[in-house]
Scaffold this motif. Structure first.
Motif, short mmCIF file in Angstrom:
data_model
loop_
_atom_site.label_atom_id
_atom_site.label_comp_id
_atom_site.label_asym_id
_atom_site.label_seq_id
_atom_site.Cartn_x
_atom_site.Cartn_y
_atom_site.Cartn_z
N ALA A 1 -1.41 0.51 -13.46
CA ALA A 1 -1.46 1.24 -12.20
C ALA A 1 -0.05 1.39 -11.67
O ALA A 1 0.84 0.59 -11.98
CB ALA A 1 -2.34 0.50 -11.20
N HIS A 2 0.14 2.41 -10.88
CA HIS A 2 1.43 2.61 -10.24
C HIS A 2 1.69 1.47 -9.28
O HIS A 2 0.77 0.89 -8.71
CB HIS A 2 1.42 3.96 -9.50
N GLN A 3 2.95 1.15 -9.07
CA GLN A 3 3.29 0.02 -8.20
C GLN A 3 2.76 0.20 -6.78
O GLN A 3 2.55 -0.77 -6.07
CB GLN A 3 4.80 -0.18 -8.16
N HIS A 4 2.55 1.42 -6.35
CA HIS A 4 2.03 1.67 -5.00
C HIS A 4 0.51 1.77 -4.96
O HIS A 4 -0.07 2.11 -3.94
CB HIS A 4 2.64 2.96 -4.43
N ALA A 5 -0.15 1.49 -6.08
CA ALA A 5 -1.61 1.62 -6.15
C ALA A 5 -2.34 0.48 -5.45
O ALA A 5 -3.51 0.59 -5.15
CB ALA A 5 -2.06 1.71 -7.60
N ALA A 6 -1.68 -0.63 -5.20
CA ALA A 6 -2.34 -1.77 -4.56
C ALA A 6 -2.69 -1.42 -3.12
O ALA A 6 -1.95 -0.75 -2.42
CB ALA A 6 -1.44 -2.99 -4.60
N GLY A 7 -3.85 -1.89 -2.67
CA GLY A 7 -4.24 -1.70 -1.27
C GLY A 7 -4.73 -0.31 -0.95
O GLY A 7 -4.57 0.16 0.17
N ALA A 8 -5.34 0.36 -1.90
CA ALA A 8 -5.86 1.71 -1.65
C ALA A 8 -7.00 1.66 -0.63
O ALA A 8 -7.69 0.66 -0.50
CB ALA A 8 -6.34 2.34 -2.95
N ARG A 9 -7.18 2.76 0.08
CA ARG A 9 -8.28 2.83 1.04
C ARG A 9 -9.61 2.71 0.33
O ARG A 9 -9.80 3.21 -0.77
CB ARG A 9 -8.24 4.16 1.79
N GLU A 10 -10.56 2.06 0.97
CA GLU A 10 -11.88 1.87 0.37
C GLU A 10 -12.90 2.84 0.94
O GLU A 10 -14.05 2.82 0.53
CB GLU A 10 -12.34 0.44 0.58
N GLU A 11 -12.52 3.66 1.88
CA GLU A 11 -13.48 4.58 2.48
C GLU A 11 -13.65 5.81 1.59
O GLU A 11 -12.78 6.16 0.80
CB GLU A 11 -13.03 5.00 3.88
N LYS A 12 -14.79 6.45 1.72
CA LYS A 12 -15.07 7.65 0.93
C LYS A 12 -14.18 8.79 1.41
O LYS A 12 -13.81 8.85 2.57
CB LYS A 12 -16.53 8.05 1.08
N PRO A 13 -13.84 9.73 0.51
CA PRO A 13 -13.04 10.87 0.93
C PRO A 13 -13.81 11.73 1.93
O PRO A 13 -15.04 11.85 1.84
CB PRO A 13 -12.76 11.64 -0.36
N ARG A 14 -13.09 12.33 2.87
CA ARG A 14 -13.71 13.18 3.87
C ARG A 14 -14.04 14.52 3.25
O ARG A 14 -13.22 15.13 2.58
CB ARG A 14 -12.75 13.39 5.04
N VAL A 15 -15.26 14.97 3.45
CA VAL A 15 -15.70 16.28 2.96
C VAL A 15 -15.79 17.20 4.17
O VAL A 15 -16.51 16.91 5.12
CB VAL A 15 -17.06 16.18 2.26
N PRO A 16 -15.03 18.32 4.14
CA PRO A 16 -15.07 19.23 5.29
C PRO A 16 -16.46 19.80 5.52
O PRO A 16 -17.21 20.04 4.56
CB PRO A 16 -14.10 20.34 4.91
N LYS A 17 -16.82 19.99 6.79
CA LYS A 17 -18.11 20.60 7.11
C LYS A 17 -18.04 22.09 6.79
O LYS A 17 -16.99 22.71 6.87
CB LYS A 17 -18.42 20.41 8.60
#
Length: 108
Positions: free
Chosen positions: A72-88
């Motif tokens: 993984a890229h060095q900045h990959a640690a601590g990624a958000r765990e929320e689902k991606p926002r889908v536009p209405k």
């Protein structure tokens, strides 16, 4: 539609360069984005794996993960765990609702 998504994933081309035979690239991208956000791709994968496992087409003894391939890229640690926002539907990204005069600065 699905062939267009698979073609794009297989080749790695930008969405805008998707050949016309797959339809409008925005439609194909939108379907892929919605299915990724709502878990449809995960359900399809589980169903295909379950079918192949039932038919004994998968040899699970040959499946292994070696840490030398899991990078993984060095900045990959601590990624958000929320689902991606889908536009209405009907709302363009970046648009906001106008404030009422009573909601502005200095309102009581």
């Amino acid at each position: 539609m699905i062939n267009g998504i698979l073609f794009r994933v297989r080749t790695g081309i930008p969405w805008r360069d998707l050949p016309e035979r797959f339809g409008r690239w925005k439609s194909v991208y939108g379907r892929h984005r919605r299915w990724s956000a709502d878990g449809t791709w995960d359900r399809i994968l589980r169903a295909v794996q379950a079918d192949a496992d039932f038919a004994r087409r998968i040899d699970w003894s040959m499946v292994s993960v070696d840490s030398t391939f899991c990078r993984a890229h060095q900045h990959a640690a601590g990624a958000r765990e929320e689902k991606p926002r889908v536009p209405k539907k009907g709302r363009r990204p970046g648009t906001t609702v106008a404030m009422k005069d009573s909601d502005g600065p200095g309102a009581v």
